[in-house]
Design a protein around this motif. Structure first.
Motif, PDB file in Angstrom:
ATOM      1  N   ALA A  78       0.873  -1.176   0.000  1.00  0.00           N
ATOM      2  CA  ALA A  78       0.000   0.000   0.000  1.00  0.00           C
ATOM      3  C   ALA A  78       0.905   1.218   0.000  1.00  0.00           C
ATOM      4  O   ALA A  78       1.903   1.260   0.722  1.00  0.00           O
ATOM      5  CB  ALA A  78      -0.911   0.014   1.225  1.00  0.00           C
ATOM      6  N   VAL A 109      -3.045   0.185  -3.910  1.00  0.00           N
ATOM      7  CA  VAL A 109      -2.617  -1.126  -3.420  1.00  0.00           C
ATOM      8  C   VAL A 109      -2.216  -1.984  -4.609  1.00  0.00           C
ATOM      9  O   VAL A 109      -2.902  -2.013  -5.626  1.00  0.00           O
ATOM     10  CB  VAL A 109      -3.754  -1.813  -2.622  1.00  0.00           C
ATOM     11  N   HIS A 169      -3.080  -9.236   1.979  1.00  0.00           N
ATOM     12  CA  HIS A 169      -3.223  -7.912   2.574  1.00  0.00           C
ATOM     13  C   HIS A 169      -2.427  -6.942   1.710  1.00  0.00           C
ATOM     14  O   HIS A 169      -1.534  -7.373   0.994  1.00  0.00           O
ATOM     15  CB  HIS A 169      -2.628  -7.876   3.975  1.00  0.00           C
ATOM     16  N   PRO A 170      -2.585  -5.682   1.838  1.00  0.00           N
ATOM     17  CA  PRO A 170      -3.556  -4.950   2.652  1.00  0.00           C
ATOM     18  C   PRO A 170      -4.971  -5.011   2.054  1.00  0.00           C
ATOM     19  O   PRO A 170      -5.142  -5.189   0.853  1.00  0.00           O
ATOM     20  CB  PRO A 170      -3.045  -3.519   2.658  1.00  0.00           C
ATOM     21  N   TRP A 200      -8.809  -3.157   1.746  1.00  0.00           N
ATOM     22  CA  TRP A 200      -9.485  -1.862   1.752  1.00  0.00           C
ATOM     23  C   TRP A 200     -10.588  -1.874   2.806  1.00  0.00           C
ATOM     24  O   TRP A 200     -11.363  -2.807   2.884  1.00  0.00           O
ATOM     25  CB  TRP A 200     -10.124  -1.578   0.392  1.00  0.00           C
ATOM     26  N   THR A 254      -8.787   4.223   3.327  1.00  0.00           N
ATOM     27  CA  THR A 254      -8.191   3.468   4.430  1.00  0.00           C
ATOM     28  C   THR A 254      -7.937   2.017   4.029  1.00  0.00           C
ATOM     29  O   THR A 254      -8.821   1.357   3.477  1.00  0.00           O
ATOM     30  CB  THR A 254      -9.133   3.456   5.657  1.00  0.00           C
ATOM     31  N   VAL A 255      -6.722   1.540   4.317  1.00  0.00           N
ATOM     32  CA  VAL A 255      -6.382   0.133   4.141  1.00  0.00           C
ATOM     33  C   VAL A 255      -5.816  -0.377   5.465  1.00  0.00           C
ATOM     34  O   VAL A 255      -5.416   0.401   6.333  1.00  0.00           O
ATOM     35  CB  VAL A 255      -5.349  -0.092   3.011  1.00  0.00           C
ATOM     36  N   ASN A 285     -12.537  -8.321   7.921  1.00  0.00           N
ATOM     37  CA  ASN A 285     -12.736  -7.102   7.148  1.00  0.00           C
ATOM     38  C   ASN A 285     -14.138  -7.063   6.518  1.00  0.00           C
ATOM     39  O   ASN A 285     -14.816  -6.039   6.578  1.00  0.00           O
ATOM     40  CB  ASN A 285     -11.665  -6.990   6.066  1.00  0.00           C
TER      41      ASN A 285
END
Length: 140
Positions: free
Chosen positions: A48, A58, A101-102, A104, A109-110, A136
């Motif tokens: 990211a 990302v 990862h990362p 969203w 924001t991640v 998530n």
């Protein structure tokens, strides 16, 4: 309390956590460090970064060479901003791009997670989702 799962990487080394590297603006990691991160956590990776227009982007890959090459491009172009690198060791869910990862949370924001979440945050045993991806999707 939850029981931590014992995992090993492809080289048979004990490994229970992913690697997360926070790269401050103006700093880089060398090829050797990057390769060590991947060798301990070979189940995919992601980067990211913040663009010059202050937008988060990302990049994810299942391939070490592709991820390293893209890291170099990103670092050269956007290295004046902070970066986050995540290398995954699969403890839950499939080894696939969607579990890298990362993740969203929203367009601004991640996040990445290191470790294994408590059992009540795990998807069903038949699910291909990792615990972090499930967390998530369900809780964030």
């Amino acid at each position: 309390m939850y029981k931590k799962q014992q995992t090993t990487n492809k080289k048979g080394q004990d490994n229970n956590m992913c690697v997360i590297a926070s790269i401050p603006a103006g700093k880089t990691i060398d090829d050797k460090t990057f390769e060590q991160m991947w060798s301990r956590n070979p189940d995919g990776g992601g980067i990211a970064y913040i663009t010059d227009s202050d937008k988060i982007e990302v990049f994810k890959s299942m391939d070490e060479k592709e991820l390293l090459a893209q890291y170099k491009v990103i670092s050269k172009k956007h290295g004046n901003h902070d970066m986050l690198i995540h290398m995954r060791i699969a403890t839950h869910g499939s080894v696939c791009m969607d579990n890298n990862h990362p993740f969203w949370i929203d367009p601004h924001t991640v996040f990445a997670h290191n470790g294994i979440l408590p059992n009540h945050f795990h998807p069903s045993a038949k699910s291909d989702l990792s615990d972090t991806r499930y967390f998530n999707q369900v809780y964030l």
